[in-house]
Write an enzyme that holds these catalytic residues in place. Structure first.
Site, PDB file in Angstrom:
ATOM      1  CB  SER A 142      -0.925   0.000   1.210  1.00 43.74           C
ATOM      2  OG  SER A 142      -0.156  -0.014   2.384  1.00 43.74           O
ATOM      3  CB  THR A 188      -1.270   5.630   4.633  1.00 49.73           C
ATOM      4  OG1 THR A 188      -2.305   5.527   3.683  1.00 49.73           O
ATOM      5  CG2 THR A 188      -0.436   6.843   4.359  1.00 49.73           C
ATOM      6  CB  THR A 238      -0.381   6.195   0.695  1.00 50.61           C
ATOM      7  OG1 THR A 238      -1.286   5.113   0.466  1.00 50.61           O
ATOM      8  CG2 THR A 238      -0.994   7.466   0.115  1.00 50.61           C
ATOM      9  NE  ARG A 262      -8.974   8.072  -2.719  1.00 54.40           N
ATOM     10  CZ  ARG A 262      -8.206   7.645  -1.717  1.00 54.40           C
ATOM     11  NH1 ARG A 262      -6.925   7.461  -1.893  1.00 54.40           N
ATOM     12  NH2 ARG A 262      -8.729   7.406  -0.547  1.00 54.40           N
ATOM     13  CB  THR A 265      -3.249   5.207   8.452  1.00 54.39           C
ATOM     14  OG1 THR A 265      -3.362   4.172   7.462  1.00 54.39           O
ATOM     15  CG2 THR A 265      -3.406   4.565   9.813  1.00 54.39           C
ATOM     16  N   GLY A 266      -6.141   5.291   7.011  1.00 54.39           N
ATOM     17  CA  GLY A 266      -7.465   4.684   6.940  1.00 54.39           C
ATOM     18  C   GLY A 266      -8.207   5.135   5.701  1.00 54.39           C
TER      19      GLY A 266
END
Ligand code: NAG
Ligand code: NAG
Ligand code: NAG
Length: 340
Positions: free
Chosen positions: A70, A200, A218, A228, A251-252
């Site tokens: 990721s 990330t 990331t 995006r 992060t998320g």
């Protein structure tokens, strides 16, 4: 993607024996169990490098190692199969920031972010133009595609392009690969992919003299719509650093989290006197009010090097793991926090 991994027993015992709140400066903290990133940043501080150097090296390590698929090249292909990168770095002394988003063909995204900070008057460069800037600054253009990312992409095509991030369009994005056109009737469709590919690296470094820096890197959300940009390169969302208050990194699910500037919120709460744990929790709670099941976590540190993390209890996230390097030990420590 393996998200909930088992914690080795010896590490559990070690972490549970460590007293909280006794941590000294300098300190490096990063999201997820990215141990080598922590070690790389720590060794920069130990050899006299700045906190910016530490954050850059630490995040760059993840870009090279493709942490969890990721961060860095060869992961999270978008709807066209391309991997693009987002990164940010912030100097908490001067409040300077450099960031790149939707960066193509350049592996060292955090390095380009730093070049934006140090070699331009701008804060954020995006897309193809960011890549041209990077090439002009001497970064090497390379294909970010790997067999793995090609495979992720072809599986997605085979599976009718699910998960899929279009809404209010036709044909029905829950069944089809598009191309899509806007739809007149609004049709709400819940996002299916809560759990995948939100890792990330977010990193905070504070040196002995209280200089604070933070950064992120990331490759974004797998199968994203091209163009995006998530929370990582957005100041105050992905990370924030202020040497007079502290730092945070999140992060998320960036699409949701960036609307709440959780890193900025946590730092401001610490400035107002909240301890890092309360600040982290408050930042998560703010998002939770609107999105009870959002996938996300945040790390916080104040200027004395005290740190904490918090995460939202969601399907696939009951505990969040992060790394800490400080003078307590010679090796990065794995920390765990229960989500709430
Ligand atoms: C971490 O670094 C060690 C030593 O350089 C290496 O052997 C290992 O593969 C790295 N871990 C990851 C996850 O890349
Ligand atoms: C990638 O796939 C090609 C064939 O599609 C193969 O020749 C090559 O060895 C693969 N590379 C790696 C690193 O597995
Ligand atoms: C940082 O937080 C700790 C509590 O975790 C607190 O004891 C310390 O005083 C705080 N430092 C500052 C500068 O507020």
């Amino acid at each position: 993607m393996r998200r909930v991994r088992l914690l080795p027993l010896h590490v559990l015992v070690l972490t549970s024996l460590l007293p909280l709140g006794r941590e000294a400066l300098p300190v490096v903290i990063n999201t997820w169990p990215f141990r080598n990133a922590s070690a790389a940043a720590w060794s920069v501080l130990q050899s006299g490098g700045s906190v910016l150097d530490a954050v850059e090296e630490g995040c760059a390590r993840c870009e090279i190692e493709q942490c969890d698929g990721s961060v860095g090249y060869g992961g999270s292909p978008d709807e066209t199969g391309e991997t693009t990168l987002d990164a940010m770095i912030m100097n908490g002394d001067t409040m300077e920031v450099g960031a790149v988003a939707d960066l193509r063909r350049i592996k060292n995204a955090i390095g380009v972010a730093r070049a934006v900070m140090e070699r331009t008057d701008h804060t954020l460069l995006v897309g193809e133009s960011a890549s041209v800037f990077a090439e002009n600054m001497g970064f090497i253009a390379e294909d970010l595609t790997t067999n793995k990312s090609v495979n992720i992409f072809s599986q997605w095509l085979k599976g009718n392009c699910q998960p899929n991030y279009h809404k209010n369009v036709f044909p029905d994005p829950s069944k089809s690969c598009g191309p899509y056109k806007p739809r007149v009737t609004l049709e709400q469709r819940r996002r299916q992919d809560n759990m995948l590919s939100h890792d990330t690296i977010g990193m905070i470094a504070i040196d002995q003299d209280g200089h604070v820096a933070a950064g992120t890197s990331t490759n974004g959300l797998t199968h994203k719509i091209p163009g995006r940009v998530g929370d990582s390169p957005i100041v105050g969302a992905g990370a924030y650093a202020d040497s007079s208050a502290g730092a945070a990194a999140a992060t998320g699910d960036g699409d949701v989290m960036m609307r709440f500037l959780p890193s900025y919120l946590a730092v401001e709460l610490m400035r107002a006197g909240a301890d890092p744990s309360a600040a982290c929790k408050a930042a998560i709670s703010r998002i939770k009010r609107h999105h009870s099941e959002f996938f996300g976590a945040i790390i916080c540190a104040n200027t004395t090097g005290h740190y904490a993390a918090a995460c939202n209890k969601a399907p696939g996230l009951s505990q969040f793991r992060y790394m800490v390097s400080n003078s307590e030990s010679n090796t990065p420590l794995l920390k765990t926090v229960d989500c709430f």
